[in-house]
Design a protein around this motif. Structure first.
Motif, short mmCIF file in Angstrom:
data_model
loop_
_atom_site.label_atom_id
_atom_site.label_comp_id
_atom_site.label_asym_id
_atom_site.label_seq_id
_atom_site.Cartn_x
_atom_site.Cartn_y
_atom_site.Cartn_z
N SER A 173 0.82 -1.21 0.00
CA SER A 173 0.00 0.00 0.00
C SER A 173 0.85 1.26 0.00
O SER A 173 0.34 2.36 -0.18
CB SER A 173 -0.93 0.01 1.22
N GLY A 174 2.15 1.12 0.19
CA GLY A 174 3.06 2.26 0.20
C GLY A 174 3.65 2.51 -1.17
O GLY A 174 3.33 1.82 -2.14
N PRO A 175 4.54 3.48 -1.28
CA PRO A 175 5.17 3.78 -2.56
C PRO A 175 6.07 2.63 -2.99
O PRO A 175 6.73 1.99 -2.18
CB PRO A 175 5.98 5.04 -2.28
N GLY A 176 6.08 2.38 -4.26
CA GLY A 176 6.90 1.31 -4.82
C GLY A 176 6.70 1.24 -6.31
O GLY A 176 6.13 2.14 -6.93
N ALA A 177 7.16 0.14 -6.90
CA ALA A 177 7.04 -0.03 -8.35
C ALA A 177 6.02 -1.12 -8.65
O ALA A 177 5.92 -2.11 -7.94
CB ALA A 177 8.40 -0.41 -8.93
N SER A 178 5.25 -0.92 -9.71
CA SER A 178 4.36 -1.99 -10.16
C SER A 178 5.19 -3.06 -10.85
O SER A 178 6.32 -2.82 -11.28
CB SER A 178 3.31 -1.43 -11.12
N VAL A 179 4.61 -4.24 -10.96
CA VAL A 179 5.35 -5.36 -11.54
C VAL A 179 5.82 -5.05 -12.95
O VAL A 179 6.96 -5.35 -13.32
CB VAL A 179 4.46 -6.63 -11.53
N SER A 180 4.98 -4.42 -13.74
CA SER A 180 5.31 -4.16 -15.14
C SER A 180 6.45 -3.14 -15.31
O SER A 180 7.05 -3.06 -16.38
CB SER A 180 4.08 -3.65 -15.88
N GLU A 181 6.76 -2.38 -14.26
CA GLU A 181 7.79 -1.34 -14.36
C GLU A 181 9.20 -1.86 -14.05
O GLU A 181 10.17 -1.17 -14.35
CB GLU A 181 7.47 -0.21 -13.37
N VAL A 182 9.32 -3.05 -13.46
CA VAL A 182 10.61 -3.53 -12.99
C VAL A 182 11.25 -4.44 -14.03
O VAL A 182 10.68 -5.47 -14.42
CB VAL A 182 10.47 -4.30 -11.66
N GLU A 183 12.43 -4.07 -14.47
CA GLU A 183 13.16 -4.86 -15.46
C GLU A 183 13.73 -6.12 -14.79
O GLU A 183 14.32 -6.04 -13.72
CB GLU A 183 14.31 -4.04 -16.06
N PRO A 184 13.58 -7.28 -15.43
CA PRO A 184 14.18 -8.50 -14.88
C PRO A 184 15.70 -8.45 -15.02
O PRO A 184 16.24 -7.73 -15.86
CB PRO A 184 13.57 -9.61 -15.74
N ALA A 185 16.37 -9.22 -14.18
CA ALA A 185 17.83 -9.26 -14.19
C ALA A 185 18.32 -10.70 -14.24
O ALA A 185 17.58 -11.63 -13.91
CB ALA A 185 18.39 -8.55 -12.96
N GLY A 186 19.56 -10.88 -14.64
CA GLY A 186 20.17 -12.20 -14.66
C GLY A 186 19.44 -13.17 -15.56
O GLY A 186 18.97 -12.83 -16.65
N ASN A 187 19.32 -14.41 -15.10
CA ASN A 187 18.66 -15.45 -15.89
C ASN A 187 17.16 -15.24 -16.02
O ASN A 187 16.51 -15.93 -16.82
CB ASN A 187 18.93 -16.83 -15.27
N TYR A 188 16.61 -14.33 -15.22
CA TYR A 188 15.17 -14.05 -15.31
C TYR A 188 14.81 -13.30 -16.59
O TYR A 188 13.63 -13.20 -16.93
CB TYR A 188 14.71 -13.25 -14.09
N ILE A 189 15.80 -12.80 -17.29
CA ILE A 189 15.53 -12.09 -18.54
C ILE A 189 15.08 -13.06 -19.62
O ILE A 189 14.09 -12.83 -20.32
CB ILE A 189 16.79 -11.32 -19.00
N ASP A 190 15.81 -14.17 -19.77
CA ASP A 190 15.56 -15.09 -20.88
C ASP A 190 14.77 -16.34 -20.47
O ASP A 190 14.04 -16.89 -21.30
CB ASP A 190 16.90 -15.53 -21.50
N LYS A 191 14.92 -16.80 -19.24
CA LYS A 191 14.29 -18.07 -18.84
C LYS A 191 13.75 -17.99 -17.41
O LYS A 191 14.21 -18.70 -16.53
CB LYS A 191 15.28 -19.22 -18.98
N PRO A 192 12.77 -17.11 -17.19
CA PRO A 192 12.27 -16.91 -15.82
C PRO A 192 11.64 -18.15 -15.21
O PRO A 192 11.81 -18.41 -14.01
CB PRO A 192 11.25 -15.78 -15.99
#
Length: 452
Positions: A173-192
């Motif tokens: 409920s506080g300030p933060g980023a929505s899921v769609s705004e956060v770029e994946p990193a590492g192996n989560y980019i190609d094979k999450p």
């Protein structure tokens, strides 16, 4: 003969399953996965739930269906030497080599490390002192458990879930980023999905299900359910609530990690991430409550693991040390490994888990489907044998890069990676296991379907 449990008995078994499997490790890995996966959270979470929730339930059900008295008997369907090797390797992994030390270092990382000066020399000294007190208490309770651990368990689990719920609600409920705004990193980019699947190994719950599942099976049998399939079906039904609760917690904790990326960078590990999130959204009081709760949870888990490992080894080696001696040995070894720090424990546990998990998965599936081939040892041996070879590759392939260079095995690993399907995804064992199954079944039915 009784075939179904009552509603209250289902709740009892479900709460016991949840208490057995859920610990601090079930928090630190999904929250870190959330920070890393970003908008790829969903496929990563699905993969994580398969290995972190589905496999443990199948492991418990496998013990029920196979009517085995425990891990040693179940793995003994391959051979007695293999049963001794696999049982020792599994208990040492969920015990003094990785899981128990991780309990102490997680408690330290979430708690004391956040409020002391970050000098590396002092940090090591504080970890030494903290782990000394932690394992002294764990050993004391292991030698004289009495009723205090039951009392702590009844108070701790509800308190832990309440605080976690508060943390999740305040964070989302506080300030933060929505899921769609956060770029994946590492192996989560190609094979999450596959990365999440492998991250589920870190909970060690599927391994624990083979070690402790007989406790659940015996409780169900003690409630009057005796027939093998009825035991398994009641175990799975009672586990549905536990499964759903675990999955819901994993979802919110992963979402919490992703949401936090709007106000902070990715942490070094899940313990640090959890502490930073608690401090940011709830301040110092929230951090202290989290630290105290996690420490008590980890202490309770450590006592259970030390007790189980000591009982298992004293039973397997009756001419060796007794229970008290094993408890002291395991506490001392855990203290030693805990002082390598949480990052090192996680780093070096990964190759071992990459080795053990394929063996555990295939053993579980063989036990579940064994009635179709009469639990023929030939099938067990071909499947486990082929899986074992590929699991050795997975072990070496997941070693830290510096160690791979020191062993001069990069060329061999690259060669196998190019030849073995799914090796690049960390699933090199799948095709060899399938090949072993085909060969084993062919031999079995060539003998007229008779077990060896």
């Amino acid at each position: 003969m009784k075939k179904k449990l009552s509603r209250s008995e289902y709740v009892y078994i479900a709460s016991m399953l949840f208490g057995m499997f859920f610990g601090a490790g079930n928090l630190i890995f999904p929250v870190y996965m959330g920070q890393m996966a970003g908008r790829s959270m969903w496929p990563a979470l699905i993969g994580f739930i398969i290995t972190g929730v589905g496999l443990p339930l199948l492991g418990v059900a496998a013990l029920g269906i196979s009517r085995s008295s425990g891990l040693f008997e179940l793995s003994g369907r391959v051979s007695r030497p293999y049963a001794c090797f696999f049982t020792c390797a599994l208990y040492l992994t969920i015990g003094p080599f990785f899981a128990i030390p991780r309990c102490a270092t997680t408690s330290f990382t979430v708690g004391l490390e956040q409020v002391i000066p970050q000098s590396s020399d002092k940090l090591s000294m504080y970890l030494l002192l903290f782990s000394l007190v932690f394992f002294a208490a764990a050993l004391l309770f292991s030698l004289h458990p009495g009723r205090i651990m039951t009392w702590v368990g009844k108070i701790l689990n509800p308190a832990f879930l309440v605080f976690l719920g508060i943390l999740v609600v305040v964070t989302l409920s506080g300030p933060g980023a929505s899921v769609s705004e956060v770029e994946p990193a590492g192996n989560y980019i190609d094979k999450p999905f596959f990365e999440g699947f492998l991250q589920g190994y870190n909970t060690m719950d599927a391994l624990a299900s083979l070690a402790f599942g007989i406790v659940v099976v015996n409780v169900i049998r003690g409630l009057g359910v005796e027939e093998g399939e009825a035991v398994a079906s009641n175990t799975v039904r009672a586990g549905i609530f536990s499964c759903l609760l675990m999955a819901v917690i994993y979802f919110f904790v992963t979402l919490l990690g992703t949401h936090s990326r709007g106000v902070m960078d990715t942490a070094g590990n899940g313990g640090v991430a959890l502490a930073q999130i608690a401090r940011h959204y709830l301040g110092a009081p929230g951090l202290l409550i989290l630290a105290a709760t996690v420490t008590l949870a980890c202490l309770k888990t450590s006592v259970g693991l030390i007790t189980s490992c000591a009982e298992t080894f004293s039973g397997m080696f009756p001419k060796g040390p007794g229970y008290r001696a094993w408890a002291i040995i395991f506490s001392a070894v855990s203290f030693l490994f805990a002082n390598f720090g949480l990052n090192s424990i996680i780093t070096y546990s990964i190759p071992v888990l990459m080795f053990l998990y394929p063996l555990a998965i295939t053993l579980i599936l063989l036990a579940l489907c064994g009635r179709f081939f009469g639990h023929d040892k030939t099938v067990y041996r071909w499947v486990i044998g082929c899986t074992l070879v590929a699991a050795v590759y997975d072990l070496f392939a997941s070693l830290p890069s510096g160690l791979i260079d020191a062993l001069h095995i990069e060329g061999a690993l690259n060669f196998v990676n190019g030849c073995l399907p799914l090796a690049g995804l960390g699933l090199a064992w799948v095709c060899p296991a399938a090949l072993g199954l085909v060969i084993g079944l062919t031999v079995h039915f060539a003998r007229g379907g008779k077990a060896a």
